[in-house]
Design an enzyme around this catalytic site. Structure first.
Site, PDB file in Angstrom:
ATOM      1  N   GLN A 126     -36.291 -27.180   5.217  1.00 21.22           N
ATOM      2  CA  GLN A 126     -35.752 -27.859   4.180  1.00 21.22           C
ATOM      3  C   GLN A 126     -34.545 -27.253   3.474  1.00 21.22           C
ATOM      4  O   GLN A 126     -34.713 -26.189   2.939  1.00 21.22           O
ATOM      5  CB  GLN A 126     -36.437 -28.499   3.184  1.00 21.22           C
ATOM      6  CG  GLN A 126     -35.838 -28.990   1.874  1.00 21.22           C
ATOM      7  CD  GLN A 126     -37.115 -29.772   1.084  1.00 21.22           C
ATOM      8  OE1 GLN A 126     -37.168 -30.814   1.099  1.00 21.22           O
ATOM      9  NE2 GLN A 126     -37.381 -28.771  -0.055  1.00 21.22           N
ATOM     10  N   SER A 129     -32.348 -25.680  -2.266  1.00 25.11           N
ATOM     11  CA  SER A 129     -32.137 -24.560  -3.398  1.00 25.11           C
ATOM     12  C   SER A 129     -31.077 -23.671  -2.892  1.00 25.11           C
ATOM     13  O   SER A 129     -31.014 -23.159  -1.527  1.00 25.11           O
ATOM     14  CB  SER A 129     -33.312 -23.974  -3.564  1.00 25.11           C
ATOM     15  OG  SER A 129     -34.405 -24.959  -4.247  1.00 25.11           O
ATOM     16  N   SER A 161     -38.688 -22.312   3.200  1.00 26.19           N
ATOM     17  CA  SER A 161     -40.017 -22.252   3.820  1.00 26.19           C
ATOM     18  C   SER A 161     -39.821 -22.635   5.635  1.00 26.19           C
ATOM     19  O   SER A 161     -39.360 -23.395   5.675  1.00 26.19           O
ATOM     20  CB  SER A 161     -41.016 -23.201   3.376  1.00 26.19           C
ATOM     21  OG  SER A 161     -41.317 -22.692   1.813  1.00 26.19           O
ATOM     22  N   GLU A 244     -43.165 -40.081  -0.607  1.00 25.72           N
ATOM     23  CA  GLU A 244     -44.510 -39.395  -0.808  1.00 25.72           C
ATOM     24  C   GLU A 244     -44.967 -39.108  -2.220  1.00 25.72           C
ATOM     25  O   GLU A 244     -44.884 -37.889  -2.567  1.00 25.72           O
ATOM     26  CB  GLU A 244     -44.698 -38.595   0.287  1.00 25.72           C
ATOM     27  CG  GLU A 244     -44.731 -38.796   1.607  1.00 25.72           C
ATOM     28  CD  GLU A 244     -46.023 -39.590   1.738  1.00 25.72           C
ATOM     29  OE1 GLU A 244     -46.922 -39.010   1.636  1.00 25.72           O
ATOM     30  OE2 GLU A 244     -46.094 -40.578   2.503  1.00 25.72           O
ATOM     31  N   GLU A 379     -41.885 -27.884 -15.701  1.00 23.91           N
ATOM     32  CA  GLU A 379     -41.070 -28.306 -16.904  1.00 23.91           C
ATOM     33  C   GLU A 379     -40.114 -29.628 -16.643  1.00 23.91           C
ATOM     34  O   GLU A 379     -40.093 -30.469 -17.481  1.00 23.91           O
ATOM     35  CB  GLU A 379     -40.200 -27.317 -17.644  1.00 23.91           C
ATOM     36  CG  GLU A 379     -40.867 -26.015 -18.181  1.00 23.91           C
ATOM     37  CD  GLU A 379     -42.074 -25.381 -17.151  1.00 23.91           C
ATOM     38  OE1 GLU A 379     -41.644 -25.300 -15.912  1.00 23.91           O
ATOM     39  OE2 GLU A 379     -43.022 -24.798 -17.558  1.00 23.91           O
TER      40      GLU A 379
END
Lengths: 392, 387
Positions: A126, A129, A161, A244, A379
């Site tokens: 993916q 970021s 990842s 999901e 957060e």
């Protein structure tokens, strides 16, 4: 409505349990039991076995190879697998991009990508970021410029990842700088073997390699690899996150962790380890058992539409609690181990030291500090609950 | 282990149509007929509102506290928990738990359901109230009686000793009293006007009335024995299971109301030229409160599944749920007071009543730490849902 205690559900549990007992290869089971992350080969092998039974993507629509099971039944399935020490398949194809492709993709894209996700033959990662786009993801800058029937991609992704063994990356790229930053983002499927793609490992504090930096230098991507419409990528990214709602809550993993913890404690007690009869440890264990039950029931409430909160708010709640459980469970695990938690183990190597039951424990404890950071920090999740749930 | 599944009812995650109707009618009643004024009036009368008790009985809600097999109309314990949750939300001062649920659970668990059918009917119709006298001075939550002693003498029992803080005793016509005998602990049914029985009545911080009881050679007939040494422990435990579970339901209602009040408050109160609700630190705290509420709500089906099931596993699960919900209720109502600022600690503010109610439930039926240890010591396996 589904119930947990129906005869049908009990028969289903048995069926899954029997299937895993008969089909899960012993070395995979052993590594999972020890707490190691599954290797690429482990994931590929197990996904192919599940695929043979038609069970590799239970949550997909039946016409794309799914099962048509209810959400509750799917969760029961995932829990049974986890408690039988089956490695978790890679989520990036099956859970993240797969549903985006069958929902927004072209027929050619569906034909090209879905079968190889289902049988585990192709791996995905993916590309979200970036060094300056973490929680504020929409600030991403990796650029894709349209040139004829191609996009030319330049930029950098981080915390990716499984990029080291992925065949494909689904990537959020900037295709427009003129308006609101969410409106200039597109989603591209990029072949990781393309010229100009470089993967650089990042070693995490457990001394293992899951995450990477991915660099794109004049990478040419066919325009047919665009998902949906140009500049509508933010919409697909949100769909992907919301599709999901409960998979980022780590319920099967929590139940597996609890089982592993109990086995460890029972074995140590059997071996007459007096140190294990510690009231404080047992109290934390008892508290975690209750917490896992609350988590399980909170998730069943979402899956059966009984949650009093709205669905997206409830999803944030179970993500927060799931992360806390992952951290508390692994913290207790290493605490129980005492000195045995100290050795630095390398996954997938033979060791002639340490406690074989304990090899993955410290590694899990250390890497799980990231669970409350990735996929939207705790957060950020609190902010979502406040804004969307409490209308603050 | 295979019979462990049969030791609880199937888990029902949502409400049935009948249960939803009951909940709606209780909600309507509270919204139209109950408010803080009425609570204050009852507090001024020593914590009792006899008219309200009659109303509750007439509406049939006390009947919802007893299973059909014992003459009530409850399909499961869920109805009673719904009633308590709503009463918790509305700060309704009525001793449903102490005068009805706990004593009737003890009578039923002691196998007295048939013999005491008349008494149970009179309790459902609101004519009679019972109170459970179990606590003894200085002995915290020890359920075994020690200083209250009973001696069998011919055709009667003679009772001697003291009971502490018996909730609802001033309004009860009959007391269920635990006492030590040479054979072990027993439970006796003692009329509140028995000669030799005296009481000192007072108000508790949760708004309920209570009394300390003094038994000076109180004599009751043979048939006053509700539970012998063989059955008293289990019967008392069944009552306590209901106490702990009822405390959960009431605390859940209190949490929900306290959160709602606080959300309203932070949206109107301004400091530093902006509404409190604009501050991220306030937003995150409220989000954490909402999470605690959701997780407490999620645990409730376990109580329905395990109440009246008898056995150590069920009591352990109820204790586990109680420990989690107690911690959540303390956090949510405590933070609700905090976010109200100074006004939050006043008697005038409704939020302080919720906080006090939650604390009172902890004191009366045990809180987080106590029940966590009970769960830890009594659990037979390590999964509260699947056995």
């Amino acid at each position: 409505m589904d119930t947990l205690d129906s005869t049908e559900m009990r028969a289903f549990r048995r069926e899954v349990r029997d299937f895993v007992a008969a089909n899960l290869p012993k070395p995979l089971e052993q590594r999972c039991r020890q707490g190691f992350h599954p290797s690429k080969e482990d994931m590929r092998e197990w996904t192919a076995i599940l695929h043979g039974k038609g069970w590799s993507a239970p949550h997909w629509p039946t016409r794309y190879g799914g099962t048509g099971w209810s959400p509750l039944k799917r969760m029961v399935f995932d829990i049974e697998l986890a408690e039988a020490w089956a490695p978790a398949p890679s989520p990036f194809g099956l859970h993240l991009i797969g549903p985006v492709i069958y929902t927004f993709g072209t027929e050619q894209q569906k034909e090209r990508y879905l079968p190889r996700i289902l049988d585990g033959s192709e791996f995905w990662c993916q590309g979200y970021s970036e060094p300056n786009a973490g929680s504020d993801l929409a600030s991403l800058r990796t650029a894709a410029k349209r040139e004829g029937d191609c996009y030319r991609v330049n930029g950098q992704k981080i915390w990716t990842s499984q990029a080291q063994f992925a065949d494909w990356i689904f990537c959020l790229v900037r295709t427009d700088n003129s308006g609101k930053k969410q409106n200039g983002i597109s989603m591209l499927l990029i072949d990781m073997h393309s010229p100009g793609v470089t993967v650089k490992p990042i070693i995490t504090q457990d001394m293992d390699h899951y995450v990477n930096e991915v660099f794109f230098e004049d990478v040419r991507v066919p325009a047919e690899n665009l998902i949906g419409e140009e500049n509508a990528g933010w919409r697909y990214a949100k769909f992907l996150l919301e599709n999901e709602r409960t998979s980022s809550a780590y319920l099967p993993q929590a139940k597996q962790d609890m089982k592993r913890l109990r086995e460890l404690i029972d074995r140590m007690r059997d071996e007459h380890s007096e140190g294990i009869d510690d009231e404080a440890l047992d109290t934390e264990c008892a508290a975690l058992e209750i917490e896992v039950a609350a988590h399980e029931l909170a998730i069943y409430r979402i899956l059966t539409d009984n949650a009093s909160s709205q669905a997206d708010t409830a999803a944030s709640m179970v993500k927060i609690q799931g992360a806390r459980l992952q951290q508390r469970l692994s913290a207790l695990w290493v605490e129980v181990l005492g000195m045995h938690g100290l050795p630095l183990f390398q996954p997938h190597r033979e060791h002639d030291f340490g406690d074989p039951a304990a090899m993955g424990a410290m590694s899990q404890f250390l890497i799980r500090r990231a669970v409350s950071i990735y996929g939207g920090t705790n957060e950020i999740q609190h902010g979502i609950i406040a804004k969307r749930g409490l209308h603050l | 282990m295979s019979d462990a599944m049969a030791q609880r009812r199937p888990l029902a995650l949502g409400l049935s149509d009948d249960e939803r109707q009951l909940q709606d009618s209780i909600e309507r009643f509270i919204d139209h007929e109950y408010d803080l004024m009425r609570r204050r009036a009852a507090l001024a009368e020593g914590g009792d509102d006899p008219a309200l008790w009659r109303q509750i009985a007439e509406l049939g809600w006390l009947g919802a506290c007893l299973p059909e097999t014992d003459g009530g109309y409850a399909q499961s314990p869920k109805e009673a928990l719904i009633l308590l949750e709503q009463f918790g939300r509305g700060l309704v001062l009525a001793p449903v738990l102490d005068a009805m649920l706990v004593p009737s659970a003890i009578l039923r668990a002691a196998g007295q359901g048939e013999r005491e059918a008349g008494l149970l009917m009179a309790m459902m119709s609101g004519e009679r109230r019972l109170a459970l006298a179990w606590a003894e001075p200085g002995r915290r939550y020890d359920l075994r009686p020690l200083t209250t002693q009973a001696r069998h003498d011919g055709h009667q029992w003679r009772l001697q000793g003291t009971k502490a803080t018996v909730l609802g005793a001033p309004q009860a016509d009959t007391l269920l009293v635990s006492a030590a005998t040479e054979q072990g602990s027993v439970l006796m049914r003692v009329p509140a006007d028995a000669p030799g029985l005296s009481m000192t009545s007072y108000l508790t911080i949760g708004g309920q009335s209570a009394a300390d009881l003094f038994f000076a050679d109180v004599r009751v007939a043979d048939d006053a024995l509700v539970a012998s040494a063989e059955s008293a422990g289990a019967a008392l435990q069944a009552g306590w299971d209901w106490g702990a579970a009822g405390a959960c339901a009431e605390a859940l209602g209190a949490m929900r109301a306290a959160l709602t009040l606080t959300l309203k408050y932070v949206d109107t109160r301004e400091q530093f030229s902006q509404r409190l609700s604009r501050f991220q630190v306030i937003q995150h705290r409220l989000a954490a409160m909402a999470l605690e509420l959701e997780y407490s709500q999620a645990l409730l089906p376990l109580l329905t599944a395990h109440l009246d099931q008898r056995g150590q596993r069920s009591s352990a699960v109820i204790a586990g749920v109680r420990s989690r919900i107690s911690a959540a209720a303390r956090m949510v109502t405590g933070d609700a007071v905090q976010l109200h600022g100074g006004i939050g600690v006043t008697d005038e503010a409704a939020v302080s009543h919720y906080f006090r109610r939650v604390v009172a439930l902890d004191q009366a039926w045990g809180g987080h730490r106590f029940h966590l240890q009970r769960y830890r010591q009594q659990r037979r396996d390590h999964d509260l849902i699947h056995a």
